[in-house]
Design an enzyme around this catalytic site. Structure first.
Site, PDB file in Angstrom:
ATOM      1  CG  ASP A 186      38.574  43.170  35.447  1.00 17.22           C
ATOM      2  OD1 ASP A 186      38.391  44.186  36.132  1.00 17.22           O
ATOM      3  OD2 ASP A 186      39.490  42.343  35.651  1.00 17.22           O
ATOM      4  CG  ASP A 233      41.157  47.474  38.403  1.00 17.15           C
ATOM      5  OD1 ASP A 233      41.739  46.390  38.536  1.00 17.15           O
ATOM      6  OD2 ASP A 233      41.753  48.568  38.304  1.00 17.15           O
ATOM      7  CG  HIS A 258      45.362  39.819  36.597  1.00 13.07           C
ATOM      8  ND1 HIS A 258      44.376  39.731  37.567  1.00 13.07           N
ATOM      9  CD2 HIS A 258      45.489  41.133  36.314  1.00 13.07           C
ATOM     10  CE1 HIS A 258      43.927  40.948  37.839  1.00 13.07           C
ATOM     11  NE2 HIS A 258      44.581  41.809  37.090  1.00 13.07           N
ATOM     12  CG  ASP A 259      46.981  42.215  39.680  1.00 11.74           C
ATOM     13  OD1 ASP A 259      47.383  42.426  38.523  1.00 11.74           O
ATOM     14  OD2 ASP A 259      45.970  42.755  40.170  1.00 11.74           O
TER      15      ASP A 259
HETATM   16  O1  ISL Z   1      47.817  48.446  45.449  1.00  6.62           O
HETATM   17  C1  ISL Z   1      48.632  47.632  45.204  1.00  6.62           C
HETATM   18  C2  ISL Z   1      49.712  47.559  46.107  1.00  6.62           C
HETATM   19  O2  ISL Z   1      50.890  47.071  45.525  1.00  6.62           O
HETATM   20  C3  ISL Z   1      48.485  46.717  44.067  1.00  6.62           C
HETATM   21  O3  ISL Z   1      48.372  45.417  44.505  1.00  6.62           O
HETATM   22  C4  ISL Z   1      47.261  47.137  43.309  1.00  6.62           C
HETATM   23  O4  ISL Z   1      46.247  47.385  44.179  1.00  6.62           O
HETATM   24  C5  ISL Z   1      46.736  46.142  42.434  1.00  6.62           C
HETATM   25  O5  ISL Z   1      47.744  45.832  41.551  1.00  6.62           O
HETATM   26  C6  ISL Z   1      45.516  46.704  41.717  1.00  6.62           C
HETATM   27  O6  ISL Z   1      45.224  45.862  40.685  1.00  6.62           O
HETATM   28  C7  ISL Z   1      44.300  46.174  39.699  1.00  6.62           C
HETATM   29  O7  ISL Z   1      44.432  47.473  39.185  1.00  6.62           O
HETATM   30  C8  ISL Z   1      45.616  47.758  38.473  1.00  6.62           C
HETATM   31  C9  ISL Z   1      45.987  46.690  37.452  1.00  6.62           C
HETATM   32  O8  ISL Z   1      47.304  46.889  37.023  1.00  6.62           O
HETATM   33  C10 ISL Z   1      45.846  45.306  38.021  1.00  6.62           C
HETATM   34  O9  ISL Z   1      46.113  44.345  37.034  1.00  6.62           O
HETATM   35  C11 ISL Z   1      44.458  45.193  38.560  1.00  6.62           C
HETATM   36  O10 ISL Z   1      44.140  43.904  39.008  1.00  6.62           O
HETATM   37  C12 ISL Z   1      45.384  49.059  37.788  1.00  6.62           C
HETATM   38  O11 ISL Z   1      44.222  48.997  37.029  1.00  6.62           O
END
Ligand code: ISL
Ligand code: CA
Length: 632
Positions: free
Chosen positions: A182, A283, A412-413
């Site tokens: 990642d 990412d 994970h999000d």
């Molecule tokens: O943009 C968003 C709108 O709410 C979020 O969904 C965001 O795009 C997303 O969380 C991005 O995720 C990635 O980057 C983040 C990290 O916290 C996440 O875990 C990762 O998957 C910042 O690096």
């Protein structure tokens, strides 16, 4: 041919013919609770933008300029001929995402680690996994659990050493599995030496690696907001300067317009490829190009999306150029695979990014299917599966063979998909299998997320103290300013990313067999009902079902490269389709609801049931029943 700039005189059909215009129109309609097909409505297509502007007088006047600017910065068009998809290992593979902090702890400190993962490789192999995606394992202060990298070439000591990493990579390769790292290239930790150096002085050679700007008086340089709350700017009083962070206050955005930064990044990527990793998950990679002037975000778009400024960077001016450069200078010489995380990219932007003649990314994750229209992650509602069906019918295979889709429900999000569809969990394990059937038999590359193969659901958290995620904690602090604490907690719990971050449930012992110590985030007792050990012994478990699913997918290329033919696509509560390649064909029949519907046979020359999530075959499809038939 030079494309003409779009203006207020342009017709809606011309706007929608622009790939970004198409995706923005669909997004706006969806956000406003309107059907996305309106974007292609022939009557509306004749309207000029200025007529629309006159119609919607209440819209902020800058809105149309903002949209036109955005559209005119995308000069590329799409190739609309259908081609045979090229074959590639990553189209055939089943990917599995590991969140290392929560997967398996080998030394009892309560934090998952690389040796822990190493001890579970046979489990993954038996599940039928071909490639593992590891969420970040680099050195980091872990403000955002590793998505804030301090050193790209060092392993976080909590996770292990570089030797442990090499052992893991070797262990995967020995078993014929691949490893995807990642990579967070949109930002670094504020503790990365580049940033600490840059902060020292205006003349630092690293200064241009980030976005340092003077404020507007005491106010930040623009009105952009952070995804994790508040303005997207930190103020550094020592130098009276601001620096940009789209995510947490410790995740500083990198300035990709700086050539020296890009060379540093490519060198680092090549270093990992030299080690033998097989590719990367990138990412928020679509956020890397920002207009140098960093203009204010439009107020209307900001209020609609809940974040201000996003139209300037979700498909920024030099995005395609940077992706191609990254591919040519780093990925291509090693044949490395790439999947971009691209929030906000819809169907057409997705195609620009993944069309295999364009040399950008192999795959992307777009998120339009994770919530039903009009809902956001923090709303409490039940997800209607008939939306997922419509989404798939409209979206899958629109790449006309030039690109390829990803198929996923959990990561994970996000809270667990099972809990979105069936909040009380009445049909938990049956539904888990149904989702598996869709994911393994539709056209695209499946990405499983740890626990999904067991039927993982949302966690029972009882107080804000149970949560760990920076996004949830910040949101809660923000909400309690304007609402009772109980309401704030409910909202946070509806969408918290921690639902997917609790320990993997290996067995029913203390802490689910994840650690002998105190876990960094608690399990909630669900391991008594749902764990890998017990499911391996139960022939009818979700886990054993997923093992069979990956096996049937592996056994026939019809599931990969076969044509998809939807039967009765308008039926609301069932989804039926054929996957056909040459002489080989499969018929998939799913009941998308809890009430019974009639089974409909298919195939003139007879059919054989290959897999089903019920133990017997009847003339009705029961709640969430899913069947895979081989037909001739
Ligand atoms: O943009 C968003 C709108 O709410 C979020 O969904 C965001 O795009 C997303 O969380 C991005 O995720 C990635 O980057 C983040 C990290 O916290 C996440 O875990 C990762 O998957 C910042 O690096
Ligand atoms: Ca550990």
């Amino acid at each position: 041919m030079m494309k003409q700039d779009l203006t207020l005189n342009s017709k809606l059909r011309e706007i929608v013919a622009n790939p970004v215009g198409h995706d923005v129109a669909v997004k706006l309609l969806t956000q406003m609770g309107l059907p996305s097909r309106l974007a292609r409505n022939p009557l509306l297509g004749g309207l000029r933008l200025k007529q629309l502007k006159a119609l919607f007088k209440q819209l902020d006047p800058g809105f149309f300029d903002a949209v036109l600017n955005l559209l005119n910065s995308e000069k590329d068009t799409l190739d609309d001929s259908r081609v045979e998809p090229k074959r590639a290992w990553w189209k055939e593979a089943v990917f599995y995402q590991i969140y290392p902090r929560s997967f398996m702890d080998s030394n009892g400190d309560g934090v998952g680690d690389l040796r822990g993962i190493l001890s579970k490789l046979d489990y993954l192999k038996a599940l039928g996994v071909d490639a593992v995606w590891l969420s970040p394992i680099y050195d980091s202060p872990c403000d955002d659990n590793g998505y804030d990298i301090r050193d790209y070439q060092k392993i976080l000591p909590e996770f292990g050493s570089m030797d442990d990493f090499d052992a893991l990579l070797g262990g995967l390769h020995e078993r014929g599995m691949k490893l995807i790292m990642d990579l967070v290239l949109n930002h670094t930790s504020d503790e990365h030496p580049w940033f600490t150096e840059a902060l020292q002085s205006e003349s630092s050679p690293k200064r241009d690696f980030y976005f340092f700007r003077k404020g507007r008086g005491k106010k930040p340089p623009n009105n952009w907001t952070s995804f994790f709350g508040g303005p997207a700017w930190n103020f550094y009083p020592g130098q009276d300067v601001f620096a940009l962070h789209l995510f947490s206050k410790k995740q500083m955005d990198l300035n990709w317009d700086c050539p020296a930064l890009r060379e540093e990044i490519y060198g680092m990527v090549r270093w990992w490829l030299e080690k033998g990793v097989d590719g990367f998950r990138l990412d928020v990679i679509n956020y890397i190009s920002k207009p140098a002037a960093l203009p204010d975000g439009n107020a209307f778009i900001g209020s609609l999306m809940g974040f201000s400024g996003i139209e300037h960077y979700f498909a920024g001016p030099r995005l395609h150029e940077y992706l191609r450069e990254l591919r040519t200078k780093a990925f291509a010489p090693y044949g490395a695979f790439s999947v971009g995380e691209t929030p906000g990219a819809g169907e057409k932007i997705g195609r620009l990014l993944t069309d295999d003649t364009r040399g950008e990314l192999d795959l992307i994750f777009s998120f339009d299917h994770l919530e039903t229209p009009g809902h956001t992650r923090f709303d409490e509602y039940a997800y209607d599966l008939s939306y997922l069906k419509r989404f798939y019918i409209e979206r899958l295979n629109t790449s006309l063979g030039h690109g390829w889709d990803t198929l996923f429900y959990d990561n994970h999000d996000n809270p667990r998909m099972l809990s979105k569809i069936d909040p009380p969990g009445a049909h938990r394990f049956t539904l888990a299998k149904l989702l598996g059937v869709l994911q393994m038999t539709l056209c695209g590359t499946p990405f499983l997320y740890q626990g999904q193969e067991l039927g993982a659901v949302n966690k029972v958290f009882s107080s804000i103290g149970d949560l760990r995620d920076v996004e949830s904690l910040n949101l809660y602090e923000d909400l309690i300013k304007t609402m009772p604490a109980d309401d704030a907690l409910r909202r946070v719990l509806a969408g918290t990313r921690d639902h997917a971050r609790t320990p993997m449930q290996w067995n029913d012992s203390k802490n689910a067999g994840f650690t002998t110590g105190t876990p960094w985030i608690d399990t909630d007792g669900d391991e008594k009902l749902c764990n890998a050990e017990q499911q391996l012994e139960d022939e009818y478990s979700v886990l054993r079902f997923y093992q069979r699913l990956t096996a049937i997918r592996r056994a026939s290329k019809a599931f990969i490269y076969g044509q998809t033919e939807y039967i009765d696509p308008k039926a609301n509560h069932s989804m039926r389709y054929i996957r056909r390649l040459g002489e080989e064909a499969y018929y998939i029949e799913c009941n998308l609801g809890a009430s019974e519907t009639k089974h409909k046979a298919h195939g003139r020359g007879g059919s054989t049931l290959v897999l089903s999530n019920y133990e017997d075959e009847t003339e009705t499809l029961r709640a969430y029943e899913a069947r895979v038939y081989r037909v001739s």
